[in-house]
Write a protein that holds these residues in place. Structure first.
Motif, PDB file in Angstrom:
ATOM      1  N   GLU A  37       0.822  -1.206   0.000  1.00  0.00           N
ATOM      2  CA  GLU A  37       0.000   0.000   0.000  1.00  0.00           C
ATOM      3  C   GLU A  37       0.861   1.262   0.000  1.00  0.00           C
ATOM      4  N   LEU A  38       1.952   1.253   0.779  1.00  0.00           N
ATOM      5  CA  LEU A  38       2.851   2.405   0.801  1.00  0.00           C
ATOM      6  C   LEU A  38       3.500   2.625  -0.570  1.00  0.00           C
ATOM      7  N   LEU A  39       3.901   1.546  -1.217  1.00  0.00           N
ATOM      8  CA  LEU A  39       4.507   1.649  -2.540  1.00  0.00           C
ATOM      9  C   LEU A  39       3.514   2.164  -3.576  1.00  0.00           C
ATOM     10  N   SER A  40       2.316   1.644  -3.566  1.00  0.00           N
ATOM     11  CA  SER A  40       1.324   2.097  -4.551  1.00  0.00           C
ATOM     12  C   SER A  40       0.910   3.546  -4.300  1.00  0.00           C
ATOM     13  N   ALA A  41       0.843   3.962  -3.023  1.00  0.00           N
ATOM     14  CA  ALA A  41       0.522   5.355  -2.723  1.00  0.00           C
ATOM     15  C   ALA A  41       1.625   6.288  -3.207  1.00  0.00           C
ATOM     16  N   CYS A  42       2.856   5.880  -3.021  1.00  0.00           N
ATOM     17  CA  CYS A  42       3.980   6.688  -3.497  1.00  0.00           C
ATOM     18  C   CYS A  42       3.975   6.787  -5.020  1.00  0.00           C
ATOM     19  N   MET A  43       3.711   5.685  -5.686  1.00  0.00           N
ATOM     20  CA  MET A  43       3.694   5.694  -7.148  1.00  0.00           C
ATOM     21  C   MET A  43       2.533   6.523  -7.683  1.00  0.00           C
ATOM     22  N   ASP A  44       1.406   6.516  -6.995  1.00  0.00           N
ATOM     23  CA  ASP A  44       0.268   7.330  -7.428  1.00  0.00           C
ATOM     24  C   ASP A  44       0.574   8.813  -7.324  1.00  0.00           C
ATOM     25  N   THR A  45       1.293   9.216  -6.267  1.00  0.00           N
ATOM     26  CA  THR A  45       1.630  10.631  -6.128  1.00  0.00           C
ATOM     27  C   THR A  45       2.643  11.053  -7.180  1.00  0.00           C
ATOM     28  N   GLN A  46       3.515  10.142  -7.609  1.00  0.00           N
ATOM     29  CA  GLN A  46       4.509  10.484  -8.616  1.00  0.00           C
ATOM     30  C   GLN A  46       3.879  10.644  -9.995  1.00  0.00           C
ATOM     31  N   THR A  47       2.867   9.870 -10.311  1.00  0.00           N
ATOM     32  CA  THR A  47       2.246   9.971 -11.628  1.00  0.00           C
ATOM     33  C   THR A  47       1.369  11.197 -11.735  1.00  0.00           C
ATOM     34  N   SER A  48       0.906  11.739 -10.616  1.00  0.00           N
ATOM     35  CA  SER A  48       0.050  12.916 -10.678  1.00  0.00           C
ATOM     36  C   SER A  48       0.844  14.191 -10.907  1.00  0.00           C
ATOM     37  N   LYS A  49       2.149  14.165 -10.641  1.00  0.00           N
ATOM     38  CA  LYS A  49       2.981  15.345 -10.881  1.00  0.00           C
ATOM     39  C   LYS A  49       3.248  15.456 -12.375  1.00  0.00           C
ATOM     40  N   LYS A  50       2.918  16.612 -12.921  1.00  0.00           N
ATOM     41  CA  LYS A  50       3.136  16.823 -14.345  1.00  0.00           C
ATOM     42  C   LYS A  50       4.366  17.694 -14.526  1.00  0.00           C
ATOM     43  N   ARG A  51       5.330  17.181 -15.271  1.00  0.00           N
ATOM     44  CA  ARG A  51       6.549  17.930 -15.540  1.00  0.00           C
ATOM     45  C   ARG A  51       6.598  18.282 -17.014  1.00  0.00           C
ATOM     46  N   ARG A  52       7.040  19.490 -17.288  1.00  0.00           N
ATOM     47  CA  ARG A  52       7.215  19.892 -18.673  1.00  0.00           C
ATOM     48  C   ARG A  52       8.598  19.483 -19.131  1.00  0.00           C
ATOM     49  N   SER A  53       8.654  18.976 -20.313  1.00  0.00           N
ATOM     50  CA  SER A  53       9.935  18.603 -20.877  1.00  0.00           C
ATOM     51  C   SER A  53      10.603  19.847 -21.435  1.00  0.00           C
ATOM     52  N   MET A  54      11.823  20.094 -21.011  1.00  0.00           N
ATOM     53  CA  MET A  54      12.558  21.266 -21.476  1.00  0.00           C
ATOM     54  C   MET A  54      13.483  20.919 -22.629  1.00  0.00           C
ATOM     55  N   GLY A  55      13.474  19.719 -23.103  1.00  0.00           N
ATOM     56  CA  GLY A  55      14.383  19.305 -24.158  1.00  0.00           C
ATOM     57  C   GLY A  55      15.716  18.899 -23.557  1.00  0.00           C
ATOM     58  N   SER A  56      16.546  18.333 -24.369  1.00  0.00           N
ATOM     59  CA  SER A  56      17.829  17.885 -23.847  1.00  0.00           C
ATOM     60  C   SER A  56      18.764  19.072 -23.705  1.00  0.00           C
ATOM     61  N   ILE A  57      19.724  18.933 -22.828  1.00  0.00           N
ATOM     62  CA  ILE A  57      20.680  20.004 -22.599  1.00  0.00           C
ATOM     63  C   ILE A  57      21.556  20.223 -23.831  1.00  0.00           C
ATOM     64  N   ASN A  58      21.821  19.164 -24.570  1.00  0.00           N
ATOM     65  CA  ASN A  58      22.638  19.311 -25.776  1.00  0.00           C
ATOM     66  C   ASN A  58      21.902  20.085 -26.862  1.00  0.00           C
ATOM     67  N   TYR A  59      20.595  19.962 -26.939  1.00  0.00           N
ATOM     68  CA  TYR A  59      19.811  20.745 -27.889  1.00  0.00           C
ATOM     69  C   TYR A  59      19.952  22.223 -27.578  1.00  0.00           C
ATOM     70  N   HIS A  60      19.854  22.589 -26.302  1.00  0.00           N
ATOM     71  CA  HIS A  60      19.972  23.987 -25.924  1.00  0.00           C
ATOM     72  C   HIS A  60      21.392  24.507 -26.124  1.00  0.00           C
ATOM     73  N   LEU A  61      22.395  23.669 -25.901  1.00  0.00           N
ATOM     74  CA  LEU A  61      23.767  24.094 -26.182  1.00  0.00           C
ATOM     75  C   LEU A  61      23.967  24.376 -27.666  1.00  0.00           C
ATOM     76  N   GLN A  62      23.373  23.582 -28.532  1.00  0.00           N
ATOM     77  CA  GLN A  62      23.472  23.828 -29.967  1.00  0.00           C
ATOM     78  C   GLN A  62      22.794  25.129 -30.351  1.00  0.00           C
ATOM     79  N   ARG A  63      21.658  25.422 -29.724  1.00  0.00           N
ATOM     80  CA  ARG A  63      20.964  26.679 -29.999  1.00  0.00           C
ATOM     81  C   ARG A  63      21.815  27.868 -29.583  1.00  0.00           C
TER      82      ARG A  63
END
Length: 80
Positions: free
Chosen positions: A48-74
């Motif tokens: 139950e502790l593991l599934s609760a932790c995994m549920d909280t992680q999936t609800s967090k929405k992160r924006r992808s900023m692209g790879s660092i190498n892409y930004h270095l090329q720019r």
């Protein structure tokens, strides 16, 4: 197919230690399973502790900023 000479590049695997969420809960659940000969009935609390932790992680929405190498090329294109 290699990189161009003189371009900026960072190896993302060596860039930093990735944060691994729910690792502690997963290890306690797997330890419980090994101690109880894979009896899931005795490890209900850890599951139950593991599934609760995994549920909280999936609800967090992160924006992808692209790879660092892409930004270095720019940045390198703007410098020329």
């Amino acid at each position: 197919m290699g990189r161009k000479a003189g371009t900026l590049y960072i190896n993302p695997k060596k860039f930093g230690v990735l944060h691994k969420p729910c690792m502690k809960e997963m290890i306690t659940f797997l330890n419980c399973l090994t101690q109880n000969q894979s009896s899931a009935e005795k490890c209900v609390r850890q599951k139950e502790l593991l599934s609760a932790c995994m549920d909280t992680q999936t609800s967090k929405k992160r924006r992808s900023m692209g790879s660092i190498n892409y930004h270095l090329q720019r940045l390198n294109r703007g410098r020329k």
